[in-house]
Design an enzyme around this catalytic site. Sequence first.
Site, PDB file in Angstrom:
ATOM      1  N   ASP A 137      -0.863  -6.145  -0.078  1.00  0.00           N
ATOM      2  CA  ASP A 137      -1.278  -5.505   1.172  1.00  0.00           C
ATOM      3  C   ASP A 137      -2.783  -5.298   1.212  1.00  0.00           C
ATOM      4  O   ASP A 137      -3.380  -4.844   0.231  1.00  0.00           O
ATOM      5  CB  ASP A 137      -0.641  -4.103   1.257  1.00  0.00           C
ATOM      6  CG  ASP A 137       0.573  -4.058   2.158  1.00  0.00           C
ATOM      7  OD1 ASP A 137       0.708  -4.921   3.051  1.00  0.00           O
ATOM      8  OD2 ASP A 137       1.396  -3.138   1.969  1.00  0.00           O
ATOM      9  N   GLU A 158       9.458  -3.772  10.550  1.00  0.00           N
ATOM     10  CA  GLU A 158       9.862  -2.474   9.993  1.00  0.00           C
ATOM     11  C   GLU A 158      10.349  -1.535  11.098  1.00  0.00           C
ATOM     12  O   GLU A 158       9.652  -1.331  12.096  1.00  0.00           O
ATOM     13  CB  GLU A 158       8.666  -1.837   9.246  1.00  0.00           C
ATOM     14  CG  GLU A 158       9.024  -0.495   8.613  1.00  0.00           C
ATOM     15  CD  GLU A 158       8.005  -0.020   7.582  1.00  0.00           C
ATOM     16  OE1 GLU A 158       7.054  -0.761   7.270  1.00  0.00           O
ATOM     17  OE2 GLU A 158       8.189   1.117   7.082  1.00  0.00           O
ATOM     18  N   ASP A 210       0.847  -1.202   0.000  1.00  0.00           N
ATOM     19  CA  ASP A 210       0.000   0.000   0.000  1.00  0.00           C
ATOM     20  C   ASP A 210       0.887   1.258   0.000  1.00  0.00           C
ATOM     21  O   ASP A 210       0.388   2.380  -0.094  1.00  0.00           O
ATOM     22  CB  ASP A 210      -1.002  -0.007   1.153  1.00  0.00           C
ATOM     23  CG  ASP A 210      -0.342  -0.042   2.520  1.00  0.00           C
ATOM     24  OD1 ASP A 210       0.888  -0.236   2.596  1.00  0.00           O
ATOM     25  OD2 ASP A 210      -1.069   0.126   3.528  1.00  0.00           O
ATOM     26  N   SER A 211       2.214   1.051   0.022  1.00  0.00           N
ATOM     27  CA  SER A 211       3.141   2.166  -0.221  1.00  0.00           C
ATOM     28  C   SER A 211       2.928   2.732  -1.621  1.00  0.00           C
ATOM     29  O   SER A 211       3.473   3.791  -1.948  1.00  0.00           O
ATOM     30  CB  SER A 211       4.593   1.705  -0.059  1.00  0.00           C
ATOM     31  OG  SER A 211       4.843   0.557  -0.850  1.00  0.00           O
TER      32      SER A 211
HETATM   33  O1  KIV Z   1       3.615  -1.126   1.647  1.00  0.00           O
HETATM   34  C1  KIV Z   1       4.812  -1.442   1.699  1.00  0.00           C
HETATM   35  O2  KIV Z   1       5.605  -1.165   0.793  1.00  0.00           O
HETATM   36  C2  KIV Z   1       5.280  -2.168   2.862  1.00  0.00           C
HETATM   37  C3  KIV Z   1       6.757  -2.325   3.012  1.00  0.00           C
HETATM   38  C4  KIV Z   1       7.300  -1.079   3.612  1.00  0.00           C
HETATM   39  C5  KIV Z   1       7.104  -3.530   3.792  1.00  0.00           C
HETATM   40  O3  KIV Z   1       4.515  -2.581   3.669  1.00  0.00           O
END
Ligand code: KIV
Length: 290
Positions: free
Chosen positions: A108, A207, A69-70
């Site tokens: 995610d 994290e 979700d990044s």
């Molecule tokens: O959404 C994402 O990219 C993540 C990573 C930071 C592990 O959860």
Amino acid sequence: MSNPGHDAAADVAAAPSPAADLTRPRRVRVHHLAEAKERGEKLTMLTAYDAVTARIFDAAGLDLLLVGDSIGNTMHGHATTLPVTLDDMIPPARAVARAAEHALVVVDLPFGTYEAGPEQALASAVRVMKETGAAAIKLEGGRRSAAQIRALTDAGIPVVGHLGFTPQSENILGGPRVQGRGDDAAEALCEDALAVQEAGAVAVVLEMVPVEVAARATEILRIPTIGIGAGPRVDGQVLVWTDMAGMTDWSPRFARRFAEVGNLLRQAAQDYAAEVRGGTFPDAAHSFER
Ligand code: KIV
């Protein structure tokens, strides 16, 4: 992971390139993760949000691709992951799953799609699995998310947990800050890690966690830990690909820039624009005759 639990010739790529490792499984499956941990082989994971980068990272031999979700911060221009919806996640997840031939694709669940309880989590995860072709779901939280992890696992959906700094909770955590500092917080993090494992998770992302705490969690868990800002004493590493490739001016302290692709791309775009303006592109080699 060079040889995660291969179980025979059928598991090996049909037409390997000359450089290919013949013992490499054609497709990474969840059981390969624990097997890699048992053998002490590091797992490699990058985020991907489209088919172009997924194909590149897959060909590079990454074990896992995370449709994180990044995407909210990296691709959609949001300041946080909070505005990301399930609808936002489906097309990129589908593109990455279509492109990946080797890597295990994890998606995610974004903020607001699982916290209400196991039923909500299951409905969201089932949608992702049905509509994308991904192989696993990631969601944030330890003991507070254990019932959700259990529900998904019981329904046949592999889950990757996410502890330490959990970006969807950044408002309550006071921003991107190291978590698990001090004895009580370290103990709580380890209890969360055990709860995630007991609920059925196949791996857990740690994290922004101190090295010693990540190492302790890695030691007490059977499932692999995948660190991001958690030091080297974990079972694998994940980075946001735009940080890893140097796409932006700023990247977090824990993310090494393995290339400066942003600069390369800017230069390519400048060269293109200059040649168009100067009339040197397109030339004869890039034009059609009658
Ligand atoms: O959404 C994402 O990219 C993540 C990573 C930071 C592990 O959860």
